[in-house]
Enzyme design. Structure first.
Site, PDB file in Angstrom:
ATOM      1  N   GLU A 119     -13.244  17.537  -1.008  1.00 51.15           N
ATOM      2  CA  GLU A 119     -12.146  16.018  -1.727  1.00 51.15           C
ATOM      3  C   GLU A 119     -11.212  15.242  -0.615  1.00 51.15           C
ATOM      4  O   GLU A 119     -10.493  14.847  -0.653  1.00 51.15           O
ATOM      5  CB  GLU A 119     -12.028  16.594  -2.667  1.00 51.15           C
ATOM      6  CG  GLU A 119     -12.456  16.968  -3.870  1.00 51.15           C
ATOM      7  CD  GLU A 119     -11.390  17.530  -5.458  1.00 51.15           C
ATOM      8  OE1 GLU A 119     -12.459  17.607  -5.917  1.00 51.15           O
ATOM      9  OE2 GLU A 119      -9.928  18.136  -4.934  1.00 51.15           O
TER      10      GLU A 119
ATOM     11  N   THR B 130      -9.510  -4.908   4.248  1.00 48.49           N
ATOM     12  CA  THR B 130      -9.078  -3.812   2.957  1.00 48.49           C
ATOM     13  C   THR B 130      -9.768  -4.684   2.370  1.00 48.49           C
ATOM     14  O   THR B 130     -10.020  -5.393   1.196  1.00 48.49           O
ATOM     15  CB  THR B 130      -7.354  -4.265   2.006  1.00 48.49           C
ATOM     16  OG1 THR B 130      -7.009  -3.760   3.558  1.00 48.49           O
ATOM     17  CG2 THR B 130      -7.262  -3.390   1.189  1.00 48.49           C
TER      18      THR B 130
ATOM     19  N   ASP C 232       0.813  -1.362   0.220  1.00 45.71           N
ATOM     20  CA  ASP C 232       0.245  -0.094   0.147  1.00 45.71           C
ATOM     21  C   ASP C 232       1.041   1.012   0.235  1.00 45.71           C
ATOM     22  O   ASP C 232       2.004   1.311   0.856  1.00 45.71           O
ATOM     23  CB  ASP C 232      -1.216  -0.228   1.330  1.00 45.71           C
ATOM     24  CG  ASP C 232      -2.056   1.296   1.403  1.00 45.71           C
ATOM     25  OD1 ASP C 232      -2.204   1.559  -0.017  1.00 45.71           O
ATOM     26  OD2 ASP C 232      -2.235   1.678   1.601  1.00 45.71           O
TER      27      ASP C 232
ATOM     28  N   ARG D  13      -7.350   4.605  13.217  1.00 46.58           N
ATOM     29  CA  ARG D  13      -6.662   6.144  13.778  1.00 46.58           C
ATOM     30  C   ARG D  13      -6.295   5.765  15.114  1.00 46.58           C
ATOM     31  O   ARG D  13      -4.982   6.278  15.392  1.00 46.58           O
ATOM     32  CB  ARG D  13      -7.038   6.718  13.633  1.00 46.58           C
ATOM     33  CG  ARG D  13      -8.005   7.144  11.901  1.00 46.58           C
ATOM     34  CD  ARG D  13      -6.365   6.502  10.785  1.00 46.58           C
ATOM     35  NE  ARG D  13      -7.064   7.463   9.051  1.00 46.58           N
ATOM     36  CZ  ARG D  13      -6.205   6.645   8.330  1.00 46.58           C
ATOM     37  NH1 ARG D  13      -5.197   6.675   8.451  1.00 46.58           N
ATOM     38  NH2 ARG D  13      -7.006   6.964   7.711  1.00 46.58           N
TER      39      ARG D  13
ATOM     40  N   GLU E 196     -10.390   5.041   3.931  1.00 46.46           N
ATOM     41  CA  GLU E 196     -10.022   5.341   2.655  1.00 46.46           C
ATOM     42  C   GLU E 196      -9.897   5.013   1.930  1.00 46.46           C
ATOM     43  O   GLU E 196     -10.248   3.711   0.955  1.00 46.46           O
ATOM     44  CB  GLU E 196      -8.090   4.643   3.086  1.00 46.46           C
ATOM     45  CG  GLU E 196      -7.810   5.316   4.355  1.00 46.46           C
ATOM     46  CD  GLU E 196      -6.354   4.951   5.061  1.00 46.46           C
ATOM     47  OE1 GLU E 196      -5.662   5.801   5.421  1.00 46.46           O
ATOM     48  OE2 GLU E 196      -5.384   4.132   4.488  1.00 46.46           O
TER      49      GLU E 196
ATOM     50  N   ASP F  64      -8.989   0.532   2.601  1.00 47.38           N
ATOM     51  CA  ASP F  64      -7.932   0.270   3.555  1.00 47.38           C
ATOM     52  C   ASP F  64      -8.580   0.688   4.983  1.00 47.38           C
ATOM     53  O   ASP F  64      -8.561   1.580   5.104  1.00 47.38           O
ATOM     54  CB  ASP F  64      -6.628   0.596   2.751  1.00 47.38           C
ATOM     55  CG  ASP F  64      -5.185  -0.456   3.750  1.00 47.38           C
ATOM     56  OD1 ASP F  64      -6.318  -1.602   4.077  1.00 47.38           O
ATOM     57  OD2 ASP F  64      -4.516   0.543   4.426  1.00 47.38           O
TER      58      ASP F  64
ATOM     59  N   LYS G 270      -3.327  -1.132  10.897  1.00 46.11           N
ATOM     60  CA  LYS G 270      -3.588  -0.808   8.587  1.00 46.11           C
ATOM     61  C   LYS G 270      -3.986  -2.067   8.515  1.00 46.11           C
ATOM     62  O   LYS G 270      -4.186  -2.248   7.617  1.00 46.11           O
ATOM     63  CB  LYS G 270      -2.931  -0.348   8.408  1.00 46.11           C
ATOM     64  CG  LYS G 270      -2.309   1.322   9.016  1.00 46.11           C
ATOM     65  CD  LYS G 270      -3.368   2.323   8.038  1.00 46.11           C
ATOM     66  CE  LYS G 270      -2.866   2.180   6.977  1.00 46.11           C
ATOM     67  NZ  LYS G 270      -4.203   3.581   5.751  1.00 46.11           N
TER      68      LYS G 270
ATOM     69  N   GLU H 296      -9.081   4.403  -1.550  1.00 50.18           N
ATOM     70  CA  GLU H 296      -7.728   4.174  -2.295  1.00 50.18           C
ATOM     71  C   GLU H 296      -8.990   3.608  -4.182  1.00 50.18           C
ATOM     72  O   GLU H 296      -9.851   2.742  -4.355  1.00 50.18           O
ATOM     73  CB  GLU H 296      -7.516   3.354  -2.259  1.00 50.18           C
ATOM     74  CG  GLU H 296      -6.402   3.975  -0.703  1.00 50.18           C
ATOM     75  CD  GLU H 296      -5.155   2.844  -0.065  1.00 50.18           C
ATOM     76  OE1 GLU H 296      -4.788   2.109  -0.980  1.00 50.18           O
ATOM     77  OE2 GLU H 296      -5.515   3.681   1.312  1.00 50.18           O
TER      78      GLU H 296
ATOM     79  N   HIS I  74      -3.540  14.351   0.733  1.00 52.93           N
ATOM     80  CA  HIS I  74      -3.524  13.475   2.146  1.00 52.93           C
ATOM     81  C   HIS I  74      -2.658  13.620   3.191  1.00 52.93           C
ATOM     82  O   HIS I  74      -2.203  13.755   4.158  1.00 52.93           O
ATOM     83  CB  HIS I  74      -3.645  12.541   1.688  1.00 52.93           C
ATOM     84  CG  HIS I  74      -3.670  11.559   2.571  1.00 52.93           C
ATOM     85  ND1 HIS I  74      -4.702  10.808   3.138  1.00 52.93           N
ATOM     86  CD2 HIS I  74      -2.951   9.875   3.088  1.00 52.93           C
ATOM     87  CE1 HIS I  74      -5.014  10.167   4.292  1.00 52.93           C
ATOM     88  NE2 HIS I  74      -3.332   9.444   3.996  1.00 52.93           N
TER      89      HIS I  74
ATOM     90  N   GLN J 139      -3.281   3.610  15.833  1.00 52.56           N
ATOM     91  CA  GLN J 139      -2.966   3.141  14.290  1.00 52.56           C
ATOM     92  C   GLN J 139      -1.192   4.862  15.203  1.00 52.56           C
ATOM     93  O   GLN J 139      -0.193   4.517  14.814  1.00 52.56           O
ATOM     94  CB  GLN J 139      -2.506   4.175  13.270  1.00 52.56           C
ATOM     95  CG  GLN J 139      -1.458   4.578  12.422  1.00 52.56           C
ATOM     96  CD  GLN J 139      -2.642   5.560  11.084  1.00 52.56           C
ATOM     97  OE1 GLN J 139      -3.851   5.025  10.659  1.00 52.56           O
ATOM     98  NE2 GLN J 139      -0.747   4.915   9.762  1.00 52.56           N
TER      99      GLN J 139
END
Length: 305
Positions: free
Chosen positions: A247, A139, A8, A119, A81, A115, A135, A83, A15, A122
């Site tokens: 965004e 996914t 990843d 937080r 997330e 993903d 993380k 992606e 971001h 993390q």
């Protein structure tokens, strides 16, 4: 498609700008970020198809902010997330590298990818080595791979000029066609009601998928057919008529930029609640009309076990 490996990336400038500070203890983007694509290895066992539900994970987090007393329990800052992912088609043998001019020949096609991230977990894990359980617990990907050949008509120039210029081996040889114009949207379903959380576009990435794949293969590690590569969160700089960011690719960015995306609650403080479902959508347009779609990438949060 059997997935032998999953990596990843972290290659959206917006971001990175929105997230810098708390996780890295720095308000500046590290110098190395602009010289080569940032990436880490992740889990294959937790890559799941749409619409598999995801269970709120348990882990260690700081009870009252960074470096306070650690506690173990369900994540209170569960995030998505936005992606895209792409699958390797033609392998790169171990010990060999990839010429960027051949990168397209090694990409089968693209999917939407979420993903999921915890937080608070993390933040506890980031120092000194980086994220792990926060993380790697889930996914989600969309079920249909759109072949690169179908996306060629939507090739375009990247949205952001790279400064400094990339090293020669990461310099795209084409003329304003090194990125892909794919429109993206995030939606939330809560209590049966659907709400749009934001939009974005794949072309916003600072480092393109072709540069990502070339960099990944650059060590001679080898790439296998079926390897899944995540682009990293895709954020943009767009705002609405009142100046609010529209965004953002995840809720952590909303927290860091003080943008109201989800209502705050006693337990989750603007993050995902049990029962919430996240839907990612992507499509390509011609003359303002959608002509090619990626289906949906969706997953619903279930309570911790």
């Amino acid at each position: 498609m059997k997935i032998p490996g999953y990596s990843d990336f972290y290659t959206s400038l917006e971001h990175c700008q929105n997230c810098s500070g708390e996780m890295t203890k720095s308000s500046n983007i590290p110098k190395n970020w602009r010289y080569a694509p940032s990436v880490y290895n992740s889990r294959v066992s937790s890559v799941i198809p749409t619409p598999t539900s995801v269970r709120r994970p348990k882990g260690v987090y700081f009870k009252d902010g960074i470096d306070s007393e650690p506690v173990y329990g369900p994540s209170r800052k569960l995030d998505f997330e936005l992606e895209m992912g792409y699958f390797v088609s033609q392998p790169v043998p171990f010990g060999k590298t990839l010429n960027i001019s051949n990168a397209k020949e090694h990409i089968f096609g693209f999917v939407l990818l979420n993903d999921w991230s915890a937080r608070d977990h993390q933040l506890f894990e980031m120092r000194p080595l980086g994220p792990f359980h926060s993380k790697g617990w889930g996914t989600s990907i969309s079920n249909w791979i759109v072949p690169l050949e179908a996306l060629d008509p939507f090739s375009c120039a990247p949205n952001t000029k790279q400064d400094p210029p990339p090293f020669d081996h990461l310099r795209w040889p084409g003329n304003n066609d090194g990125a892909l114009d794919i429109k993206l949207r995030i939606k939330l379903v809560r209590d049966g009601k659907e709400k749009q959380l934001g939009t974005s576009n794949l072309k916003y990435l600072y480092w393109t998928p072709y540069q990502q794949l070339t960099h990944h293969a650059g060590s001679g590690c080898g790439m296998e057919t079926g390897d899944l590569i995540g682009t990293g969160t895709i954020s943009g700089s767009g705002t609405d008529s009142e100046g609010r960011k529209t965004e953002l690719g995840c809720l952590y960015e909303a927290e860091r930029t003080k943008t109201d995306v989800l209502p705050k609650s006693a337990n989750y403080d603007g993050y995902l609640e049990d029962g919430d479902e996240i839907i990612l959508e992507g499509w390509c347009e011609k003359n303002g009309k959608a002509v090619l779609g990626f289906g949906q990438c969706r997953g619903q949060i279930t309570p911790a076990q």
